[in-house]
Design a protein around this motif. Structure first.
Motif, short mmCIF file in Angstrom:
data_model
loop_
_atom_site.label_atom_id
_atom_site.label_comp_id
_atom_site.label_asym_id
_atom_site.label_seq_id
_atom_site.Cartn_x
_atom_site.Cartn_y
_atom_site.Cartn_z
N PHE A 240 0.84 -1.20 0.00
CA PHE A 240 0.00 0.00 0.00
C PHE A 240 0.88 1.25 0.00
CE2 PHE A 240 -2.43 3.28 2.28
CZ PHE A 240 -3.68 3.21 1.68
N ARG A 241 1.90 1.26 0.85
CA ARG A 241 2.81 2.41 0.93
C ARG A 241 3.64 2.54 -0.36
NH1 ARG A 241 0.00 4.16 5.18
NH2 ARG A 241 0.46 3.10 7.14
N GLU A 242 4.16 1.42 -0.84
CA GLU A 242 5.00 1.45 -2.05
C GLU A 242 4.23 1.98 -3.25
OE1 GLU A 242 6.22 -2.57 -2.46
OE2 GLU A 242 7.56 -2.53 -0.72
N LEU A 243 2.96 1.63 -3.34
CA LEU A 243 2.14 2.06 -4.48
C LEU A 243 1.68 3.51 -4.36
CD1 LEU A 243 -0.09 -1.14 -4.86
CD2 LEU A 243 1.74 -0.42 -6.41
N GLY A 244 1.83 4.08 -3.16
CA GLY A 244 1.38 5.46 -2.96
C GLY A 244 -0.13 5.60 -3.00
N ILE A 245 -0.83 4.58 -2.51
CA ILE A 245 -2.30 4.61 -2.53
C ILE A 245 -2.82 5.70 -1.58
CG2 ILE A 245 -4.39 3.26 -2.10
CD1 ILE A 245 -2.73 2.34 -4.54
N GLN A 246 -3.83 6.43 -2.03
CA GLN A 246 -4.42 7.47 -1.20
C GLN A 246 -5.22 6.85 -0.05
OE1 GLN A 246 -6.70 10.38 -3.48
NE2 GLN A 246 -5.50 9.88 -5.30
N GLY A 247 -5.22 7.53 1.09
CA GLY A 247 -6.06 7.08 2.18
C GLY A 247 -5.29 6.41 3.30
N GLU A 248 -6.03 5.62 4.09
CA GLU A 248 -5.49 5.01 5.30
C GLU A 248 -5.65 3.50 5.24
OE1 GLU A 248 -6.51 8.41 8.63
OE2 GLU A 248 -7.95 6.77 8.32
N ILE A 249 -4.75 2.81 5.96
CA ILE A 249 -4.83 1.36 6.02
C ILE A 249 -4.59 0.91 7.46
CG2 ILE A 249 -2.37 0.97 5.46
CD1 ILE A 249 -3.42 -1.47 3.77
N GLY A 250 -5.36 -0.10 7.84
CA GLY A 250 -5.22 -0.69 9.17
C GLY A 250 -5.69 -2.14 9.12
N THR A 251 -5.94 -2.69 10.29
CA THR A 251 -6.46 -4.05 10.38
C THR A 251 -7.47 -4.09 11.50
OG1 THR A 251 -5.84 -6.40 10.42
CG2 THR A 251 -4.72 -4.95 12.00
N THR A 252 -8.23 -5.18 11.58
CA THR A 252 -9.25 -5.33 12.61
C THR A 252 -9.03 -6.61 13.40
OG1 THR A 252 -11.04 -4.00 11.65
CG2 THR A 252 -11.69 -5.89 12.96
N HIS A 253 -8.91 -6.46 14.72
CA HIS A 253 -8.83 -7.62 15.60
C HIS A 253 -10.07 -7.66 16.49
CE1 HIS A 253 -4.85 -8.41 14.25
NE2 HIS A 253 -4.28 -7.39 14.86
N ASN A 254 -10.58 -8.86 16.74
CA ASN A 254 -11.70 -9.01 17.67
C ASN A 254 -11.13 -9.25 19.07
OD1 ASN A 254 -10.96 -11.59 16.36
ND2 ASN A 254 -12.43 -12.50 17.78
N LEU A 255 -11.43 -8.33 19.98
CA LEU A 255 -10.88 -8.42 21.33
C LEU A 255 -11.97 -8.83 22.32
CD1 LEU A 255 -8.54 -5.29 21.45
CD2 LEU A 255 -8.13 -7.55 20.46
N ASN A 256 -11.53 -9.50 23.36
CA ASN A 256 -12.44 -10.01 24.38
C ASN A 256 -11.86 -9.66 25.74
OD1 ASN A 256 -14.62 -11.35 25.47
ND2 ASN A 256 -13.72 -13.38 25.26
N TRP A 257 -12.73 -9.39 26.71
CA TRP A 257 -12.25 -8.97 28.03
C TRP A 257 -12.53 -10.08 29.04
CZ3 TRP A 257 -8.95 -5.37 29.03
CH2 TRP A 257 -8.73 -4.97 30.35
N CYS A 258 -11.47 -10.64 29.63
CA CYS A 258 -11.60 -11.70 30.64
C CYS A 258 -11.06 -11.19 31.97
CB CYS A 258 -10.81 -12.94 30.23
SG CYS A 258 -11.30 -13.67 28.66
N GLU A 259 -11.84 -11.36 33.02
CA GLU A 259 -11.40 -10.95 34.36
C GLU A 259 -11.41 -12.15 35.29
OE1 GLU A 259 -12.74 -7.26 35.99
OE2 GLU A 259 -13.66 -6.67 34.10
N PRO A 260 -10.49 -12.21 36.23
CA PRO A 260 -10.46 -13.34 37.17
C PRO A 260 -11.64 -13.31 38.13
CG PRO A 260 -8.77 -11.72 37.74
CD PRO A 260 -9.35 -11.29 36.44
N HIS A 261 -12.15 -14.48 38.43
CA HIS A 261 -13.28 -14.60 39.34
C HIS A 261 -12.90 -14.25 40.78
CE1 HIS A 261 -17.03 -16.18 40.95
NE2 HIS A 261 -16.38 -17.02 41.73
N SER A 262 -11.65 -14.47 41.11
CA SER A 262 -11.18 -14.17 42.47
C SER A 262 -9.80 -13.53 42.40
CB SER A 262 -11.11 -15.46 43.29
OG SER A 262 -9.95 -16.22 42.94
N THR A 263 -9.23 -13.25 43.56
CA THR A 263 -7.89 -12.66 43.62
C THR A 263 -6.80 -13.71 43.64
OG1 THR A 263 -8.01 -12.57 46.03
CG2 THR A 263 -8.72 -10.59 44.81
N SER A 264 -7.16 -14.97 43.52
CA SER A 264 -6.13 -16.03 43.57
C SER A 264 -5.20 -15.92 42.37
CB SER A 264 -6.77 -17.41 43.60
OG SER A 264 -7.21 -17.80 42.32
N PRO A 265 -3.91 -16.18 42.56
CA PRO A 265 -2.96 -16.13 41.43
C PRO A 265 -3.34 -17.08 40.31
CG PRO A 265 -1.77 -16.21 43.53
CD PRO A 265 -3.22 -16.46 43.85
N GLU A 266 -3.91 -18.24 40.65
CA GLU A 266 -4.29 -19.21 39.63
C GLU A 266 -5.40 -18.66 38.74
OE1 GLU A 266 -2.48 -21.24 43.08
OE2 GLU A 266 -4.17 -19.85 42.89
#
Length: 448
Positions: free
Chosen positions: A208-234
């Motif tokens: 995209f950069r080498e060709l000098g294409i107009q505009g912007e380029i990025g990517t999309t990742h699907n993110l998920n949020w996981c939290e621990p049920h307790s304060t235990s290290p495990e």
């Protein structure tokens, strides 16, 4: 009553994907994709559903663009089907395919809507899968050639490009868990496919950069949020592993040029190695203009030996759930994007998908009163406003999805659209959530 106003330049949009809406799988010179093969394989998709017709947007795109215009969005995210451009993945360009997307793009621009195009939303040409698919580095080269062809065909008209949609789904969901096409169950294969897709992304950004294409380029990742049920290290470590599988495993290479070592070690202990070749990590970490985040849900969980890949068991803590079984956890959107900003810097962020699945019913007056979906959007818009107010560079939001459509392995039984699709007649009926979003866009905000 408080008023939440969005910046005037905030980009409101909605999103779709080619195989989910287009249909016309044997028209216009299109070749078969892995999703054609998968959906026609008995037992792979609920109800034996396929994308053969889908929403028939291939023929009805003008009607769909009229709905977008009435909605008032500034942008529309859709994907180009690789097998419409190269029916066999490589070789001769199919001009009919380029001409179809040229009509779509021109119609969008005429309606005052900016096209935001995803190059890869999962419809790999079957001919390439037959030669190894994303497990083969030759597919990387084929993808870059496909991307170059599309860049040059639409330079100046399409100004926002996304290389890949949800590389986690392309790799692990599809090749380790076997839920999506091509349907394999192999950890090493998932790790390999993830790496090759990330390399293909980096090489495409370079092109995209080498060709000098107009505009912007990025990517999309699907993110998920996981939290621990307790304060235990495990519990903390188990939640960290599960979260990192979606998040750090893809975000770290994209922004830092490294994989999270604790997951590299975890996968190695299970017999899977990342097939890194010299120069790969530098290629993956090409500077991008924005990052797209698809976000739907989050969870709490705890350590449980031999549970899944990561000794992690989700624990229900009282969340409402959508009809696909995902927790409604709006604050997790805030936590996720705030973490992205703190961990990876000031790269502009777009929420490229967010939405909810509910089993809608069309009333006698051809309306859908989707109260739960409307509230889902309202609550997530509040979190978007919190993010902007907190200094997170959130630049836009694309609702998933414009239309009820082919929901991958779930077939047509699961509806995410803000427009109801009658699959018997293919008529479109805007839902209450559509009108809610239209009012928010028109007003530049809403009361809470």
């Amino acid at each position: 009553m408080a008023r939440l106003d969005f910046p005037q330049d905030f980009v409101w949009g909605t999103a779709t994907a080619s195989y989910q809406i287009e249909g016309a799988v044997q028209e216009g010179g299109r070749g078969p994709s892995i999703w054609d093969t998968f959906s026609h394989t008995p037992g792979k998709v609920v109800g034996g559903d396929t994308g053969d017709v889908a929403c028939d947007s291939y023929h009805r795109y003008e009607e769909d663009i009229a709905l977008l215009k009435k909605l008032g969005v500034k942008a529309y995210r859709f994907s180009i089907a690789w097998p419409r451009i190269f029916p066999k993945g490589i070789g001769e360009v199919n001009q009919e395919g380029l001409d179809y997307y040229a009509r779509v793009v021109d119609a969008l621009l005429a309606a005052g809507i900016q096209p935001c195009v995803t190059l890869y939303h999962w419809d790999l040409p079957q001919a390439l899968q037959d030669q190894g698919g994303w497990a083969s580095r030759s597919t990387i080269d084929a993808f870059v050639k496909y991307a170059e062809t599309v860049f040059q065909a639409f330079n100046g008209k399409i100004k926002q490009w996304i290389t890949f949609n949800e590389t986690w789904c392309v790799s692990f969901l599809s090749n380790t868990l076997g839920i999506h096409a091509p349907g394999f169950k192999d950890l090493q294969l998932g790790v390999t496919v993830a790496h090759h897709c990330l390399v293909a992304h980096g090489l495409t950004v370079k092109k995209f950069r080498e060709l000098g294409i107009q505009g912007e380029i990025g990517t999309t990742h699907n993110l998920n949020w996981c939290e621990p049920h307790s304060t235990s290290p495990e519990d903390a470590e188990a939640a960290r592993r599960s979260r990192a599988w979606n998040n750090e495993w893809f975000m770290d290479p994209t922004f830092k040029g490294t994989y999270p070592q604790f997951l590299v070690d975890w996968f190695r202990a299970k017999g899977a190695e990342v097939p890194i070749e010299p120069g790969d990590m530098e290629t993956i970490a090409q500077k991008i203009d924005f990052i797209g985040i698809n976000f739907y849900t989050g969870n709490y969980g705890r350590y449980k030996e031999n549970e899944g890949l990561f000794d992690y068991e989700e624990v229900q803590v009282g969340f409402d759930r959508t009809d696909i079984g995902w927790n409604v956890y709006p604050e997790a959107l805030y936590k996720t994007l705030k973490w992205v900003h703190e961990e990876y810097g000031d790269t502009p962020i777009y929420i490229t998908e967010n939405g909810a699945c509910y089993d809608d019913e069309l009333t006698a007056d051809n309306r859908v009163h989707d109260v739960k979906r409307t509230e889902y959007y309202r609550k997530h818009f509040v979190q978007c406003h919190r993010l902007i107010s907190s200094g997170v560079p959130l630049k836009g939001y694309f609702a998933w999805s414009l239309l009820d459509n082919f929901e991958w392995a779930e077939g047509y039984r699961k509806r995410f659209g803000i427009v109801y699709t009658d699959y018997e007649t293919l008529a479109r009926h805007p839902k209450d959530s559509y009108y809610f979003i239209r009012q928010v866009i028109a007003d530049g905000g809403f009361d809470v």
